[in-house]
Design a protein around this motif. Structure first.
Motif, mmCIF file in Angstrom:
data_model
loop_
_atom_site.group_PDB
_atom_site.id
_atom_site.type_symbol
_atom_site.label_atom_id
_atom_site.label_comp_id
_atom_site.label_asym_id
_atom_site.label_seq_id
_atom_site.Cartn_x
_atom_site.Cartn_y
_atom_site.Cartn_z
ATOM 1 N N CYS A 503 29.623 -6.082 -2.396
ATOM 2 C CA CYS A 503 30.411 -7.518 -2.211
ATOM 3 C C CYS A 503 31.301 -7.439 -1.408
ATOM 4 O O CYS A 503 31.558 -8.629 -0.644
ATOM 5 N N ALA A 507 31.390 -10.038 1.988
ATOM 6 C CA ALA A 507 32.730 -10.899 2.287
ATOM 7 C C ALA A 507 33.198 -10.725 3.433
ATOM 8 O O ALA A 507 33.575 -11.644 4.261
ATOM 9 N N ALA A 535 27.278 -12.871 -8.047
ATOM 10 C CA ALA A 535 28.257 -12.300 -7.137
ATOM 11 C C ALA A 535 28.009 -12.604 -5.704
ATOM 12 O O ALA A 535 28.690 -12.669 -4.644
ATOM 13 N N LEU A 536 26.951 -12.366 -5.434
ATOM 14 C CA LEU A 536 26.120 -12.696 -3.905
ATOM 15 C C LEU A 536 24.976 -13.807 -3.919
ATOM 16 O O LEU A 536 24.601 -14.158 -5.072
ATOM 17 N N TYR A 544 25.117 -13.445 1.020
ATOM 18 C CA TYR A 544 26.475 -13.779 1.151
ATOM 19 C C TYR A 544 27.670 -13.756 0.035
ATOM 20 O O TYR A 544 27.148 -13.845 -1.171
ATOM 21 N N TRP A 545 28.670 -13.397 0.280
ATOM 22 C CA TRP A 545 29.884 -13.469 -0.877
ATOM 23 C C TRP A 545 30.094 -14.909 -1.316
ATOM 24 O O TRP A 545 30.217 -15.704 -0.472
ATOM 25 N N THR A 546 30.052 -15.129 -2.647
ATOM 26 C CA THR A 546 30.170 -16.398 -3.113
ATOM 27 C C THR A 546 31.531 -16.975 -3.773
ATOM 28 O O THR A 546 31.659 -17.983 -4.130
ATOM 29 N N ALA A 551 36.797 -9.879 -2.061
ATOM 30 C CA ALA A 551 36.000 -8.982 -2.675
ATOM 31 C C ALA A 551 36.383 -7.341 -2.860
ATOM 32 O O ALA A 551 36.209 -6.821 -3.720
#
Length: 829
Positions: A503, A507, A535-536, A544-546, A551
């Motif tokens: 994660c 990010a 989470a992604l 992609y980090w959401t 993170a």
């Protein structure tokens, strides 16, 4: 003060004219060896060479040159030699020379390790982004130095400043940067520093998430130095492995492919460990292990404290392996290691020796220092000031002052935790005392290496605790002196560790398909889980980090359970020190006694949400010991096998622990004088465990009645935890255990031993695969102990939440005999 030097002469001091001779179980004399020199490399910067010569290094040791040459050629290198062998020269010589004289060249698409910092042959990892240096321009390289502690980074900075001053070199900009660095200074480091000294925690929380602010450093990164790399083991090692993969990935994104140089204690298979840490093929790592530095004669004594009738009238630290039991023993017991070491340290100090005494805990260091000071003041008033404690949790300025004082001789001795095991430069020591087996042979030799540095003779004494493993080792010297050191064990694919780092990596820069191999086996499946949990986010271009939150805050590299708890003095607001979050409820709960450099404080309030413990100074004649309850739930079975009626299992578990009360014990006789109930939240640890069952038929075979079962299981559990470190690269304090006469998941009597780290660390799994050998060693250790009903040298545990009650030594032997009788029967797995 008359000074006594030399290992044998100092051993005579400890023997006290023969009065303590019966406490020495073995003396090993390690012979001296001469050093082997080599010429300075032809590429080495002349001014740096002149600086080293000014500091007394006319020519380097052969292993320093071998490692420096490998690093200069662009190959990842690990130097695994003894304490005090000069590993820092081996990495600073190529790194600083590169900064001063090797302008960064264009990196082509097919970078292959041609000596310009490209990927070595056989190495896996990200490829750098192509870029071009404009004609007529030069760009010096940069260096990133990583080590486990801020103290070591500060020590290296001081050493570099001495070197650069001796060389007359003023164009190298060197700086430390960590969580204590203010914003203004951090910006200067980002914009100007050629060499940045920091730790993996700062990389994880600040540098990598903010990599765009560190573009100058990353795009020109020629070398990454990983110092004391053997310290990165277990779960901490898995975290650091993930951080280094993230670093290599971002360096490649910015156009660099740095060469990594690792400095390690002597370990088994250092190339394999280094490759696992970096995420490269072992063929891409050069291992330098032939130590060419000189060594004086080292006298190494194994020492068992005497048997005493009743409790030892010396404080046994609550968070150490010498913690007292709830009920006073009714039979003789060995004197505590901390009490014995305090006496020995006092004698060495009177004799003029410079000594380090390693203890197993923070309170142990405080206890040894305070006891030694009292002994010395009674013999020679004023001499107690020559001894102090040194441990984690002190403020940085306190640690720096103690390091300076032991170097210049203001202090003659320090009682320390393993905080001084690592490479802080403290030379000229005569002796090292080790209060209890430090957990691994690697740590033992690191600590022992502090005695007689720079080729001088030295004395080492390992003083046994009342612990099955300690007792075994001081009576079986071949297990120390004729057994190779361990490999550094950690699992970079541990999903509990890897998931938050994936994660964090996403990010920092969206993850691409090419990155999956960098993070190792299981990454693709773990990414699917993170996508399913939200989470992604998966897109055709990558993951992609959401979320908006950083993170990197999802995980703590040290596994301490969160932000350290600050210990603050009421009224003044003075910060006394810090306590790991994971141990705060057991050590700084309301009513607890907190000790700092011999002064006592009582805790008024513990605010776990704010990570603050408020204390007030108070002279008290008691210490405090917490009590806790532990339960365990099996969450799955990864492996299992049957051996007759015994079922062995290994898999994920949830361990729930809650501190429920504490007891006050008067000092020095440790008589209970009160206590109180505590209302603290339960903690749940998701980890892995090995377990074995004892169904009714086996209990009958062992001739155990219903009333005998809990104590027999409990005793077997304690002893097995004590012996597993003999087979796995761990320490007793890396493990936990639970035993029960009827477990809800197995529906029979069961003994569990678990890794005391989130996600597990591989130690319990090792126990599962070596089950028969492990329990046979456990059985022999219990049976071989001379005590009648069980003692700390066999079945009593220093960390038992039930006060070592009930325990049945004879029943444990019969139980283990019954289990071992079926090994090899119907074995499936």
């Amino acid at each position: 003060m008359d000074e006594v030097t030399g290992g044998d002469a100092l051993l005579s001091v400890l023997l006290a004219g023969g009065r303590r001779a019966d406490r020495v179980t073995h003396v090993e004399r390690l012979p001296a060896r001469p050093g082997r020199r080599a010429p300075w490399p032809t590429w080495a910067d002349p001014e740096l060479v002149a600086g080293y010569r000014t500091l007394g290094v006319d020519r380097p040791w052969a292993h320093q040159v071998e490692a420096a040459e490998a690093a200069w050629s662009g190959r990842h290198t690990v130097l695994a030699t003894s304490t005090g062998s000069g590993k820092s020269l081996a990495f600073w010589l190529p790194a600083l020379t590169a900064v001063r004289h090797a302008p960064r060249r264009p990196v082509p698409d097919d970078a292959s390790g041609d000596g310009a910092g490209g990927a070595p042959a056989g190495a896996a990892g990200p490829r750098p982004r192509p870029r071009t240096v404009l004609p007529g321009t030069t760009r010096r390289g940069t260096v990133l130095y990583l080590c486990p502690t801020k103290a070591l980074a500060a020590d290296q900075l001081a050493g570099l400043e001495r070197l650069l001053a001796a060389a007359g070199t003023r164009d190298l900009r060197v700086a430390t940067c960590d969580g204590d660095t203010d914003v203004t200074e951090r910006r200067w480091v980002q914009d100007h520093a050629d060499v940045v000294l920091t730790n993996p925690d700062f990389l994880h929380f600040a540098l990598l998430p903010g990599h765009r602010r560190w573009t100058r450093l990353l795009r020109d990164l020629r070398y990454v130095v990983v110092d004391e790399s053997h310290a990165f083991r277990g779960v901490f090692g898995a975290h650091v492995a993930a951080v280094l993969r993230r670093l290599r990935r971002l360096a490649a994104h910015h156009g660099a492919q740095p060469t990594v140089v690792l400095a390690s204690a002597t370990t088994s298979d250092p190339a394999q460990s280094a490759a696992r840490l970096l995420g490269v093929d072992p063929s891409g790592v050069v291992a330098v292990t032939d130590d060419a530095s000189p060594r004086g004669t080292k006298t190494f004594a194994l020492w068992q404290p005497p048997v005493m009738a009743g409790l030892d009238p010396t404080l046994a630290p609550a968070d150490s392996p010498d913690a007292p039991r709830d009920d006073a023993p009714t039979q003789p017991t060995h004197r505590t290691a901390t009490a014995e070491v305090a006496d020995l340290l006092a004698d060495l100090t009177v004799a003029g020796a410079r000594t380090l005494a390693f203890t197993r805990s923070r309170r142990g260091a405080e206890s040894v220092a305070a006891s030694t000071q009292r002994h010395l003041e009674s013999v020679r008033p004023g001499l107690g000031a020559a001894v102090a404690a040194y441990r984690g949790g002190y403020l940085p300025e306190e640690r720096r002052e103690l390091e300076r004082a032991i170097r210049d001789g203001t202090l003659r001795a320090l009682a320390t935790t393993n905080a001084l095991e690592l490479g802080v430069d403290i030379s000229g020591l005569d002796a090292v005392l080790i209060a209890g087996w430090p957990g691994t042979r690697v740590s033992l030799w690191q600590q022992a290496g502090r005695a007689g540095r720079a080729g001088a003779d030295g004395l080492v004494a390992l003083v046994a605790r009342e612990d099955p493993l300690d007792t075994y080792l001081v009576n079986h010297p071949e297990a120390i002196f004729a057994t190779p050191v361990e490999a550094t064990v950690f699992d970079p694919t541990n999903p509990y560790v890897l998931a938050p780092h994936l994660c964090a990596a996403a990010a920092e820069l969206p993850l691409r398909s090419d990155d999956v191999a960098l993070f190792g086996p299981g990454t693709a499946e773990l990414l699917d889980v993170l996508v399913a949990r939200g989470a992604l986010r998966r897109r055709s271009s990558g993951w992609y980090w959401t979320h908006a939150d950083p993170a990197s805050r999802l995980t703590d590299l040290r596994g301490s359970g969160g932000e350290p708890v600050r210990v603050v003095e009421e009224g003044t607001g003075r910060l006394l020190g810090t306590v790991d979050a994971g141990s705060a409820d057991a050590s700084v709960h309301p009513g607890a006694v907190y000790v700092h450099q011999g002064a006592t404080y009582v805790v008024d309030e513990l605010d776990l949400e704010a990570s603050v413990a408020v204390v007030h100074p108070k002279r008290v004649d008691y210490g405090t010991w917490s009590r806790f309850l532990t339960s365990i739930e099996i969450r799955g079975v990864r492996q299992e096998r049957q051996a007759g009626p015994v079922r062995w299992g290994f898999g994920p578990v949830d361990v729930t622990t809650q501190v429920i009360s504490y007891q006050k014990r008067r000092l020095p006789d440790l008589v209970p004088v009160g206590g109180d109930v505590l209302d603290l939240p339960a903690r749940t640890l998701s980890t892995t465990a090995v377990w074995w069952t004892a169904p009714a038929s086996l209990l009958a075979e062992a001739q155990l009645d219903d009333g005998d079962v809990p104590g027999s299981l409990h005793a077997a559990e304690h002893a097995s935890i004590g012996l597993l470190p003999l087979l796995a690269t761990c320490d007793r304090w890396d493990l936990g255990g639970v035993s029960t006469a009827l477990h809800v998941d197995t529906e029979v009597a069961t003994v569990f031993v678990y890794d005391a780290y989130p996600g597990g660390a591989g130690f319990a799994e090792r126990g599962y695969h070596l089950g028969a050998a492990w329990l046979r060693a456990t059985r022999d250790a219990i049976a071989g102990c001379a005590c009648g009903a069980g003692c700390p040298a066999c079945v009593q545990s220093p960390k038992c939440g039930n006060g070592n009650n009930p325990l049945d030594k004879a029943g444990a032997i019969r139980l283990l005999d019954a289990v071992l009788a079926h090994e090899g029967e119907d074995a499936v797995g």
